[in-house]
Scaffold this motif. Structure first.
Motif, PDB file in Angstrom:
ATOM      1  N   GLU A 159      16.466   2.588  21.269  1.00  0.00           N
ATOM      2  CA  GLU A 159      16.637   1.530  20.420  1.00  0.00           C
ATOM      3  C   GLU A 159      15.502   0.855  20.475  1.00  0.00           C
ATOM      4  N   THR A 160      15.130   0.293  21.559  1.00  0.00           N
ATOM      5  CA  THR A 160      14.437  -0.722  22.221  1.00  0.00           C
ATOM      6  C   THR A 160      13.160  -0.093  21.523  1.00  0.00           C
ATOM      7  N   ALA A 161      12.474   1.698  22.347  1.00  0.00           N
ATOM      8  CA  ALA A 161      11.252   1.693  21.784  1.00  0.00           C
ATOM      9  C   ALA A 161      11.241   2.153  19.911  1.00  0.00           C
ATOM     10  N   ARG A 162      12.258   2.305  19.399  1.00  0.00           N
ATOM     11  CA  ARG A 162      11.583   2.442  18.125  1.00  0.00           C
ATOM     12  C   ARG A 162      11.738   1.253  17.714  1.00  0.00           C
ATOM     13  N   ARG A 163      12.200   0.301  17.787  1.00  0.00           N
ATOM     14  CA  ARG A 163      12.189  -0.806  16.884  1.00  0.00           C
ATOM     15  C   ARG A 163      10.468  -1.515  17.856  1.00  0.00           C
ATOM     16  N   ARG A 164       9.979  -1.041  18.572  1.00  0.00           N
ATOM     17  CA  ARG A 164       8.414  -1.116  18.598  1.00  0.00           C
ATOM     18  C   ARG A 164       7.804  -1.070  17.940  1.00  0.00           C
ATOM     19  N   VAL A 165       7.901  -0.022  18.045  1.00  0.00           N
ATOM     20  CA  VAL A 165       7.497   1.313  16.649  1.00  0.00           C
ATOM     21  C   VAL A 165       7.398   0.836  15.485  1.00  0.00           C
ATOM     22  N   ALA A 183      -7.650   0.794  11.241  1.00  0.00           N
ATOM     23  CA  ALA A 183      -6.572  -0.410  11.011  1.00  0.00           C
ATOM     24  C   ALA A 183      -6.335  -0.336  12.060  1.00  0.00           C
ATOM     25  N   ALA A 184      -5.773   0.534  13.061  1.00  0.00           N
ATOM     26  CA  ALA A 184      -5.338  -0.419  14.506  1.00  0.00           C
ATOM     27  C   ALA A 184      -6.048  -1.183  15.022  1.00  0.00           C
ATOM     28  N   GLN A 185      -7.387  -0.828  15.068  1.00  0.00           N
ATOM     29  CA  GLN A 185      -8.207  -1.930  15.417  1.00  0.00           C
ATOM     30  C   GLN A 185      -8.748  -3.161  15.287  1.00  0.00           C
ATOM     31  N   LYS A 186      -7.878  -3.218  13.936  1.00  0.00           N
ATOM     32  CA  LYS A 186      -8.092  -4.094  13.234  1.00  0.00           C
ATOM     33  C   LYS A 186      -6.634  -5.087  13.848  1.00  0.00           C
ATOM     34  N   MET A 187      -5.192  -4.346  13.721  1.00  0.00           N
ATOM     35  CA  MET A 187      -4.310  -5.325  14.029  1.00  0.00           C
ATOM     36  C   MET A 187      -4.438  -6.288  15.384  1.00  0.00           C
ATOM     37  N   GLY A 188      -5.329  -6.415  15.926  1.00  0.00           N
ATOM     38  CA  GLY A 188      -5.742  -7.616  16.755  1.00  0.00           C
ATOM     39  C   GLY A 188      -4.776  -7.436  19.065  1.00  0.00           C
ATOM     40  N   ARG A 189      -3.959  -8.404  18.298  1.00  0.00           N
ATOM     41  CA  ARG A 189      -2.976  -8.359  19.430  1.00  0.00           C
ATOM     42  C   ARG A 189      -1.347  -7.530  19.177  1.00  0.00           C
ATOM     43  N   VAL A 190      -0.408  -7.116  19.753  1.00  0.00           N
ATOM     44  CA  VAL A 190       0.525  -7.294  19.622  1.00  0.00           C
ATOM     45  C   VAL A 190       1.599  -7.620  20.513  1.00  0.00           C
ATOM     46  N   ASN A 191       2.679  -8.395  20.104  1.00  0.00           N
ATOM     47  CA  ASN A 191       3.011  -9.265  21.265  1.00  0.00           C
ATOM     48  C   ASN A 191       4.775  -8.392  21.091  1.00  0.00           C
ATOM     49  N   TRP A 192       5.080  -8.122  21.024  1.00  0.00           N
ATOM     50  CA  TRP A 192       6.233  -7.150  20.916  1.00  0.00           C
ATOM     51  C   TRP A 192       6.316  -6.300  22.664  1.00  0.00           C
ATOM     52  N   ALA A 193       5.178  -5.338  22.444  1.00  0.00           N
ATOM     53  CA  ALA A 193       5.136  -4.246  23.704  1.00  0.00           C
ATOM     54  C   ALA A 193       5.046  -4.857  25.216  1.00  0.00           C
ATOM     55  N   HIS A 194       5.595  -4.096  26.200  1.00  0.00           N
ATOM     56  CA  HIS A 194       5.932  -4.476  27.375  1.00  0.00           C
ATOM     57  C   HIS A 194       5.524  -3.362  28.406  1.00  0.00           C
ATOM     58  N   SER A 195       4.911  -2.180  27.219  1.00  0.00           N
ATOM     59  CA  SER A 195       4.015  -1.208  27.998  1.00  0.00           C
ATOM     60  C   SER A 195       2.794  -0.793  28.042  1.00  0.00           C
ATOM     61  N   ARG A 196       1.980  -0.556  28.523  1.00  0.00           N
ATOM     62  CA  ARG A 196       0.584  -0.358  28.801  1.00  0.00           C
ATOM     63  C   ARG A 196       0.252   0.638  27.730  1.00  0.00           C
ATOM     64  N   GLU A 197       0.485   1.797  27.204  1.00  0.00           N
ATOM     65  CA  GLU A 197       0.866   2.163  26.128  1.00  0.00           C
ATOM     66  C   GLU A 197       1.852   2.461  25.561  1.00  0.00           C
TER      67      GLU A 197
END
Length: 170
Positions: A81-87, A146-160
């Motif tokens: 559920e956490t992984a699904r919410r992050r995606v 589009a992904a390069q323009k995203m900048g920063r993601v605050n919700w991800a706690h993984s490296r990939e």
């Protein structure tokens, strides 16, 4: 025609025929074709008394830095559920920068691109690459931009993070 001209023509024909058919006129038989023979052999396996002899310990026991073991994530409903919410959060963020290329719309091209986002510790996107192509370079490039323009993601706690980007015409 004069007889001299006929004689010259006949001599010319005989000489040219002799040059063209020289190999056919030879009396010696053609050389026999050479036969090449060979056999394939498997390489012999390397013979080592012990496999440990191939490995060399470059660090003494006292010189080793402490190894931090990463937390083990058990595949469970909470982690899924956490992984699904992050995606889903990443898909919402990329949708702000995503555009459907007009050329792809005109040609009726659809597909799904899976991007591999490599993240820094602070959530900054360090690298973006195509993990699974849509089969159309134009869609892959639009997703990468589009992904390069995203900048920063605050919700991800993984490296990939694997991020599916779907291009559908309705």
């Amino acid at each position: 025609m004069s007889s001299r001209l006929l004689l010259a023509l006949a001599c010319s024909l005989v000489m040219h025929a002799g040059l063209l058919f020289w190999n056919a006129i030879r009396l010696s038989p053609p050389p026999a074709p050479r036969v090449i023979a060979g056999d394939l052999r498997l390489p012999e396996p390397a013979r080592h008394e012990r496999d440990d002899a191939l490995l060399k310990n470059t660090l003494d026991a006292g010189d080793r830095p402490p190894v931090a073991t990463p937390p083990v994530l058990r595949p469970g409903p909470a982690n899924r559920e956490t992984a699904r919410r992050r995606v889903e959060a990443a898909q919402r963020k990329i949708s702000e920068h995503l555009y459907y290329p007009p050329e792809a719309v005109a040609r009726g091209i659809q597909g799904e691109v899976r991007l591999l986002l490599t993240l820094a510790d602070d959530g900054r996107i360090v690298d973006v690459s195509v993990a699974a192509s849509s089969g159309h370079a134009i869609l892959d490039q639009a997703a990468l931009k589009a992904a390069q323009k995203m900048g920063r993601v605050n919700w991800a706690h993984s490296r990939e993070l694997i991020l599916p980007v779907v291009f559908r015409l309705e």
